[in-house]
Scaffold this motif. Structure first.
Motif, PDB file in Angstrom:
ATOM      1  N   LEU A  78       0.827  -1.203   0.000  1.00  0.00           N
ATOM      2  CA  LEU A  78       0.000   0.000   0.000  1.00  0.00           C
ATOM      3  C   LEU A  78       0.864   1.257   0.000  1.00  0.00           C
ATOM      4  O   LEU A  78       0.597   2.214  -0.743  1.00  0.00           O
ATOM      5  CB  LEU A  78      -0.927  -0.005   1.211  1.00  0.00           C
ATOM      6  N   ARG A  79       1.879   1.265   0.844  1.00  0.00           N
ATOM      7  CA  ARG A  79       2.747   2.437   0.907  1.00  0.00           C
ATOM      8  C   ARG A  79       3.540   2.615  -0.396  1.00  0.00           C
ATOM      9  O   ARG A  79       3.724   3.740  -0.881  1.00  0.00           O
ATOM     10  CB  ARG A  79       3.711   2.307   2.092  1.00  0.00           C
ATOM     11  N   LEU A  80       4.001   1.510  -0.985  1.00  0.00           N
ATOM     12  CA  LEU A  80       4.738   1.600  -2.251  1.00  0.00           C
ATOM     13  C   LEU A  80       3.860   2.145  -3.370  1.00  0.00           C
ATOM     14  O   LEU A  80       4.279   3.032  -4.132  1.00  0.00           O
ATOM     15  CB  LEU A  80       5.285   0.219  -2.628  1.00  0.00           C
ATOM     16  N   ARG A  81       2.638   1.619  -3.491  1.00  0.00           N
ATOM     17  CA  ARG A  81       1.749   2.082  -4.560  1.00  0.00           C
ATOM     18  C   ARG A  81       1.350   3.550  -4.345  1.00  0.00           C
ATOM     19  O   ARG A  81       1.196   4.307  -5.317  1.00  0.00           O
ATOM     20  CB  ARG A  81       0.504   1.187  -4.613  1.00  0.00           C
ATOM     21  N   TYR A  82       1.165   3.935  -3.092  1.00  0.00           N
ATOM     22  CA  TYR A  82       0.808   5.332  -2.825  1.00  0.00           C
ATOM     23  C   TYR A  82       1.954   6.265  -3.224  1.00  0.00           C
ATOM     24  O   TYR A  82       1.730   7.298  -3.876  1.00  0.00           O
ATOM     25  CB  TYR A  82       0.476   5.499  -1.344  1.00  0.00           C
ATOM     26  N   ARG A  83       3.163   5.907  -2.857  1.00  0.00           N
ATOM     27  CA  ARG A  83       4.311   6.731  -3.230  1.00  0.00           C
ATOM     28  C   ARG A  83       4.554   6.688  -4.748  1.00  0.00           C
ATOM     29  O   ARG A  83       5.010   7.679  -5.340  1.00  0.00           O
ATOM     30  CB  ARG A  83       5.557   6.261  -2.478  1.00  0.00           C
ATOM     31  N   GLU A  84       4.250   5.549  -5.369  1.00  0.00           N
ATOM     32  CA  GLU A  84       4.356   5.465  -6.827  1.00  0.00           C
ATOM     33  C   GLU A  84       3.395   6.434  -7.500  1.00  0.00           C
ATOM     34  O   GLU A  84       3.754   7.117  -8.472  1.00  0.00           O
ATOM     35  CB  GLU A  84       4.066   4.027  -7.275  1.00  0.00           C
ATOM     36  N   ALA A  85       2.153   6.502  -6.995  1.00  0.00           N
ATOM     37  CA  ALA A  85       1.184   7.450  -7.548  1.00  0.00           C
ATOM     38  C   ALA A  85       1.650   8.886  -7.335  1.00  0.00           C
ATOM     39  O   ALA A  85       1.478   9.752  -8.210  1.00  0.00           O
ATOM     40  CB  ALA A  85      -0.179   7.227  -6.910  1.00  0.00           C
ATOM     41  N   SER A  86       2.255   9.159  -6.177  1.00  0.00           N
ATOM     42  CA  SER A  86       2.765  10.506  -5.920  1.00  0.00           C
ATOM     43  C   SER A  86       3.887  10.871  -6.890  1.00  0.00           C
ATOM     44  O   SER A  86       3.955  12.012  -7.392  1.00  0.00           O
ATOM     45  CB  SER A  86       3.256  10.594  -4.474  1.00  0.00           C
ATOM     46  N   ASP A  87       4.763   9.929  -7.181  1.00  0.00           N
ATOM     47  CA  ASP A  87       5.842  10.191  -8.135  1.00  0.00           C
ATOM     48  C   ASP A  87       5.303  10.388  -9.556  1.00  0.00           C
ATOM     49  O   ASP A  87       5.870  11.188 -10.324  1.00  0.00           O
ATOM     50  CB  ASP A  87       6.844   9.039  -8.112  1.00  0.00           C
ATOM     51  N   MET A  88       4.244   9.668  -9.916  1.00  0.00           N
ATOM     52  CA  MET A  88       3.665   9.831 -11.255  1.00  0.00           C
ATOM     53  C   MET A  88       3.138  11.239 -11.460  1.00  0.00           C
ATOM     54  O   MET A  88       3.202  11.786 -12.572  1.00  0.00           O
ATOM     55  CB  MET A  88       2.548   8.795 -11.465  1.00  0.00           C
ATOM     56  N   VAL A  89       2.595  11.852 -10.407  1.00  0.00           N
ATOM     57  CA  VAL A  89       2.120  13.230 -10.531  1.00  0.00           C
ATOM     58  C   VAL A  89       3.282  14.169 -10.844  1.00  0.00           C
ATOM     59  O   VAL A  89       3.170  15.074 -11.690  1.00  0.00           O
ATOM     60  CB  VAL A  89       1.400  13.654  -9.231  1.00  0.00           C
ATOM     61  N   LYS A  90       4.412  13.957 -10.176  1.00  0.00           N
ATOM     62  CA  LYS A  90       5.570  14.821 -10.413  1.00  0.00           C
ATOM     63  C   LYS A  90       6.142  14.609 -11.808  1.00  0.00           C
ATOM     64  O   LYS A  90       6.524  15.561 -12.496  1.00  0.00           O
ATOM     65  CB  LYS A  90       6.649  14.532  -9.369  1.00  0.00           C
ATOM     66  N   VAL A  91       6.222  13.365 -12.250  1.00  0.00           N
ATOM     67  CA  VAL A  91       6.875  13.061 -13.524  1.00  0.00           C
ATOM     68  C   VAL A  91       5.984  13.417 -14.707  1.00  0.00           C
ATOM     69  O   VAL A  91       6.438  14.041 -15.681  1.00  0.00           O
ATOM     70  CB  VAL A  91       7.271  11.569 -13.567  1.00  0.00           C
ATOM     71  N   ARG A  92       4.698  13.046 -14.645  1.00  0.00           N
ATOM     72  CA  ARG A  92       3.811  13.235 -15.795  1.00  0.00           C
ATOM     73  C   ARG A  92       3.036  14.534 -15.762  1.00  0.00           C
ATOM     74  O   ARG A  92       2.469  14.950 -16.779  1.00  0.00           O
ATOM     75  CB  ARG A  92       2.837  12.052 -15.883  1.00  0.00           C
ATOM     76  N   GLY A  93       2.944  15.156 -14.605  1.00  0.00           N
ATOM     77  CA  GLY A  93       2.195  16.397 -14.516  1.00  0.00           C
ATOM     78  C   GLY A  93       0.699  16.195 -14.670  1.00  0.00           C
ATOM     79  O   GLY A  93      -0.010  17.107 -15.130  1.00  0.00           O
ATOM     80  N   ARG A  94       0.196  15.022 -14.301  1.00  0.00           N
ATOM     81  CA  ARG A  94      -1.240  14.735 -14.385  1.00  0.00           C
ATOM     82  C   ARG A  94      -1.719  14.234 -13.028  1.00  0.00           C
ATOM     83  O   ARG A  94      -0.945  13.688 -12.233  1.00  0.00           O
ATOM     84  CB  ARG A  94      -1.518  13.669 -15.456  1.00  0.00           C
ATOM     85  N   MET A  95      -3.005  14.457 -12.768  1.00  0.00           N
ATOM     86  CA  MET A  95      -3.573  13.957 -11.524  1.00  0.00           C
ATOM     87  C   MET A  95      -3.545  12.433 -11.516  1.00  0.00           C
ATOM     88  O   MET A  95      -3.634  11.783 -12.564  1.00  0.00           O
ATOM     89  CB  MET A  95      -5.019  14.449 -11.350  1.00  0.00           C
ATOM     90  N   CYS A  96      -3.412  11.876 -10.325  1.00  0.00           N
ATOM     91  CA  CYS A  96      -3.330  10.427 -10.175  1.00  0.00           C
ATOM     92  C   CYS A  96      -4.112  10.021  -8.933  1.00  0.00           C
ATOM     93  O   CYS A  96      -4.197  10.780  -7.955  1.00  0.00           O
ATOM     94  CB  CYS A  96      -1.867   9.986 -10.046  1.00  0.00           C
ATOM     95  N   VAL A  97      -4.692   8.842  -8.958  1.00  0.00           N
ATOM     96  CA  VAL A  97      -5.436   8.308  -7.823  1.00  0.00           C
ATOM     97  C   VAL A  97      -4.966   6.887  -7.555  1.00  0.00           C
ATOM     98  O   VAL A  97      -4.420   6.214  -8.434  1.00  0.00           O
ATOM     99  CB  VAL A  97      -6.964   8.311  -8.076  1.00  0.00           C
ATOM    100  N   LEU A  98      -5.189   6.441  -6.331  1.00  0.00           N
ATOM    101  CA  LEU A  98      -4.936   5.054  -5.944  1.00  0.00           C
ATOM    102  C   LEU A  98      -6.285   4.368  -5.837  1.00  0.00           C
ATOM    103  O   LEU A  98      -7.115   4.739  -4.998  1.00  0.00           O
ATOM    104  CB  LEU A  98      -4.185   4.998  -4.616  1.00  0.00           C
ATOM    105  N   LEU A  99      -6.527   3.377  -6.687  1.00  0.00           N
ATOM    106  CA  LEU A  99      -7.809   2.680  -6.745  1.00  0.00           C
ATOM    107  C   LEU A  99      -7.643   1.275  -6.173  1.00  0.00           C
ATOM    108  O   LEU A  99      -6.871   0.473  -6.697  1.00  0.00           O
ATOM    109  CB  LEU A  99      -8.318   2.610  -8.185  1.00  0.00           C
TER     110      LEU A  99
END
Length: 474
Positions: A78-99
């Motif tokens: 859970l913590r890895l996927r949450y931090r992965e989603a946070s990094d995707m926002v920084k890299v891609r510049g798009r909103m991201c959610v954890l589903l």
């Protein structure tokens, strides 16, 4: 095919995601959105469509990933996927959610036989911690002083009453019960059958023919339409050559023209699907192969998602005619509490209902204060004596079981009652009046400070017919 997404579903998801990316000072915004409801109504599917419309990236977790042979792995995931989603926002510049899909299947506790593991506790604790500190999510064994981006979490499931209560409390989780209206269901099915040559009136008649089926039922119906084309392709290719044709041939995969089924053909397909559902619900061959499992199956609980399906294998106590309709239940009289029923003279108890033994006499005290304290504690922990049902509550229960309905008994304390979150205590099959009375008497005795309600469930349509509260706390 044009998919229909309910505007109110889109609005709920969009508002939750945008609120978590805004900076609203001194406004508590729940990090988690819980979408719950009946099975097969398109909760996850519509989430993905809304994400596509809004240009949102989603990081997915399945309920099956919330358990592992190694303690702590799901919480770390859970913590890895949450931090992965946070990094995707920084890299891609798009909103991201954890589903998180089907969270109740992985972290819920459906009955007393469900194993509650360390991983289940850690998953609940991790989600609560992330909801309380969304910008400080650390991996086990390390610490990063740089805050992470806040990422909204969306969870789907059928029965959130099986989850840990502090996790779903207001402030951590914003809850949304999804059940499409008749108009929304019609629009979804119309989009499914677009291109098959069906008129709008025919689609409406098809939906009215199967009013109690979920949305995915009509998707399965459309899939059956192509069975004849696939069957013909297998015959033309040859059963022994199908694998080579699909996997090793340089030719493109075969393309099938859109079939043009008639309304009568679709109704026949739907009737066949319903028949298969009935077979699964009524046969219960495992009970015949393993008769020792019937006793455990009888104690299984009813799901609170509105379907009324049991988690066990116990079938109905007697067969029902396909045309027989249960008699209507009498109008609901005034609700009486269990305390009020105790003031009424006890009625004659039907034979065969087990009675608990009276409490044994306590041994004489020896003057030792520690012994007196232990005996007093043991006495307070003993179950309360079961009181016979009064005529008011009996008049609510008897018509349910005698008219062919399955009985569900649900309890809730004051906090869960205000949140409309009920826990199932037990069930009784139709025409089992003695068993139903015994279970309700025991439930009332064990839950004097809780709300208790009875649920009448149609065993054929798998729908709740009526709910009535028979006890309110003092």
């Amino acid at each position: 095919m044009s998919y229909f997404v309910s505007p109110r579903f889109t609005e709920k998801v969009a508002v939750h995601v945008v609120k978590n990316f805004l900076n609203l000072p001194r406004v508590p915004v729940p990090l988690i959105l819980g979408i719950h409801g009946k099975k097969g109504e398109g909760k996850t599917f519509q989430c993905n469509l809304v994400f596509e419309q809004m240009g949102i990236d989603a990081v997915h977790i399945s309920g099956g990933e919330l358990e592992s042979p190694d303690a702590g792995d799901p919480a770390r995931l859970l913590r890895l996927r949450y931090r992965e989603a946070s990094d995707m926002v920084k890299v891609r510049g798009r909103m991201c959610v954890l589903l998180i899909n089907d969270i109740d299947a992985g972290a819920g506790r459906f009955d007393r036989l469900t194993q509650y593991t360390v991983n289940t506790q850690l998953v609940n604790a991790t989600l609560m911690n992330i909801a309380d500190n969304p910008t400080n999510v650390q991996l086990p064994g390390s610490y990063d002083s740089e805050p992470v981006r806040r990422i909204p979490i969306i969870v789907t499931g059928n029965d959130f009453g099986t989850l840990y209560a502090p996790l779903i409390r207001d402030g951590r989780m914003d809850k949304f019960y999804w059940e499409p209206t008749a108009a929304e269901r019609l629009e979804v099915v119309r989009g499914m059958f677009e291109g098959l040559g069906l008129a709008d009136r025919a689609v409406a008649e098809l939906v009215e023919t199967f009013p109690n089926q979920s949305v995915d039922f009509f998707g399965a119906m459309k899939s059956r339409v192509y069975d004849d084309l696939v069957r013909q392709f297998i015959q033309d290719t040859g059963l022994a050559q199908v694998s080579n044709r699909l996997l090793k041939s340089k030719e493109a995969l075969p393309q099938f023209a859109e079939p043009q089924p008639t309304l009568e053909q679709l109704k026949a397909i739907g009737a066949a699907l319903v028949k298969e559902q009935d077979r699964i619900r009524e046969l219960h061959l495992v009970a015949a192969y393993n008769p020792h499992g019937e006793a455990n199956a009888a104690s299984e609980t009813v799901s609170q998602n509105g379907q009324g399906e049991t988690n066990g294998l116990q079938g109905r106590s007697r067969p029902y005619s396909a045309t027989a309709q249960p008699e209507p239940i009498a109008a609901e009289p005034a609700v009486a509490t269990h305390t009020q029923t105790q003031l009424i003279a006890p009625e004659a108890k039907p034979s065969g209902v087990p009675r608990p033994k009276l409490e044994p006499e306590l041994p004489p005290l020896s003057g030792n204060p520690d012994l007196e304290a232990k005996l007093e504690y043991r006495s307070s922990q003993r179950p309360k004596l079961v009181q016979p049902l009064g005529p008011t509550i009996r008049s609510q229960l008897v018509p349910i079981v005698n008219n062919g309905y399955r009985l569900g008994i649900e309890v809730a304390d004051k906090r869960h009652y205000n949140a409309n979150s009920w826990q199932c205590y037990g069930t009784a099959e139709p025409h089992q009046e003695t068993e139903a009375i015994g279970k309700l008497e025991t439930c009332l005795a064990e839950n004097l400070d809780c709300y208790v309600r009875l649920v009448a469930i149609d065993p054929d349509r798998k729908q709740r017919i009526r709910e009535v509260i028979v006890q309110r706390p003092q």
